[in-house]
Design a protein around this motif. Structure first.
Motif, mmCIF file in Angstrom:
data_model
loop_
_atom_site.group_PDB
_atom_site.id
_atom_site.type_symbol
_atom_site.label_atom_id
_atom_site.label_comp_id
_atom_site.label_asym_id
_atom_site.label_seq_id
_atom_site.Cartn_x
_atom_site.Cartn_y
_atom_site.Cartn_z
ATOM 1 N N GLU A 142 -11.240 -11.838 12.866
ATOM 2 C CA GLU A 142 -9.978 -12.175 13.519
ATOM 3 C C GLU A 142 -9.615 -11.121 14.564
ATOM 4 O O GLU A 142 -9.161 -11.456 15.667
ATOM 5 N N GLU A 145 -11.775 -11.684 17.586
ATOM 6 C CA GLU A 145 -11.292 -12.812 18.386
ATOM 7 C C GLU A 145 -10.133 -12.388 19.278
ATOM 8 O O GLU A 145 -10.059 -12.775 20.454
ATOM 9 N N GLU A 148 -11.492 -10.190 22.089
ATOM 10 C CA GLU A 148 -12.135 -10.981 23.137
ATOM 11 C C GLU A 148 -11.111 -11.490 24.140
ATOM 12 O O GLU A 148 -11.331 -11.455 25.357
#
Length: 216
Positions: A142, A145, A148
């Motif tokens: 998580e 993510e 990113e």
């Protein structure tokens, strides 16, 4: 190799991944860059490691300019380097909400734009993108993510200010050396080999070479 300017004063701002937490040699990648400048390029460079553990962009925004100006001298060329994002993307642990970021993407983006915009007007500025955390549990996935997403925001911000940006996220997410170093560390901070790897990637980067005069 160009003779270039010597005597750079380089201020490296960020969090524990700049500071060098869990680095057996101490000093993180800034120390390694300074050592290579001296040993390989014969440059008498002053490196200031100004990383603070657990700091988000909120804290960095409040302190970087004051600390930089204390170390900038007109007789020497100055470079400002920044690397942040992991703590912004981390979970709000004190509230027990793993789905909540410590700093929202919108606030992180605004803070980054303020920091980098002002820094780029003050001195030549380099931006090292956030490095991935360990590719493992649901919790770390998580965070990756989120990183990113922040990385893409930061990349566009850097382009807007014409600041060289080293995108390390995808590289470190898949790089075996980095991921193994994280496993030997704590999942967020690598051991010595991880800091070696990041220093190598920065050293090979054209943005770095141009800033310190190692290339024409």
């Amino acid at each position: 190799m160009s003779t270039g300017a010597i005597g750079h004063r380089i201020c490296c701002f960020g969090d524990s991944l700049v500071n060098g937490v869990r680095d057996g040699e101490k000093g993180g990648w800034p120390m390694r860059l300074g050592r290579r400048l001296l040993e390989e390029a014969k440059r008498e460079t002053t490196i200031y490691n100004l990383g603070i553990r657990a700091e988000t962009t909120e804290g960095l925004k409040a302190r970087w300019k004051f600390e930089a100006q204390l170390r900038m001298v007109t007789e020497f060329p100055n470079i400002l380097m920044f690397s942040f994002g992991v703590n912004d993307a981390n979970h709000v642990e004190d509230r027990g909400e793993e789905t909540t970021m410590r700093v929202s993407p919108a606030t992180s983006a605004a803070n980054a734009a303020e920091i980098i915009g002002e820094a780029s007007r003050l001195a030549p500025t380099l931006w090292i993108g956030p490095q991935a955390v360990i590719d493992g549990s649901k919790s770390s996935q998580e965070i990756n993510e989120r990183l990113e997403g922040l990385n893409q925001i930061y990349l566009e911000t850097a382009r807007g200010f014409d600041v060289p940006y080293l995108d390390l996220f995808a590289t470190t997410l898949k790089d075996d050396r980095w991921q193994r170093a994280l496993r030997r560390g704590d999942g967020y901070h690598p051991d010595k080999a991880g800091y070696d790897r990041v220093a190598e990637l920065i050293w090979e980067w054209d943005g770095w070479k141009r800033a310190v005069g190692l290339t024409d």
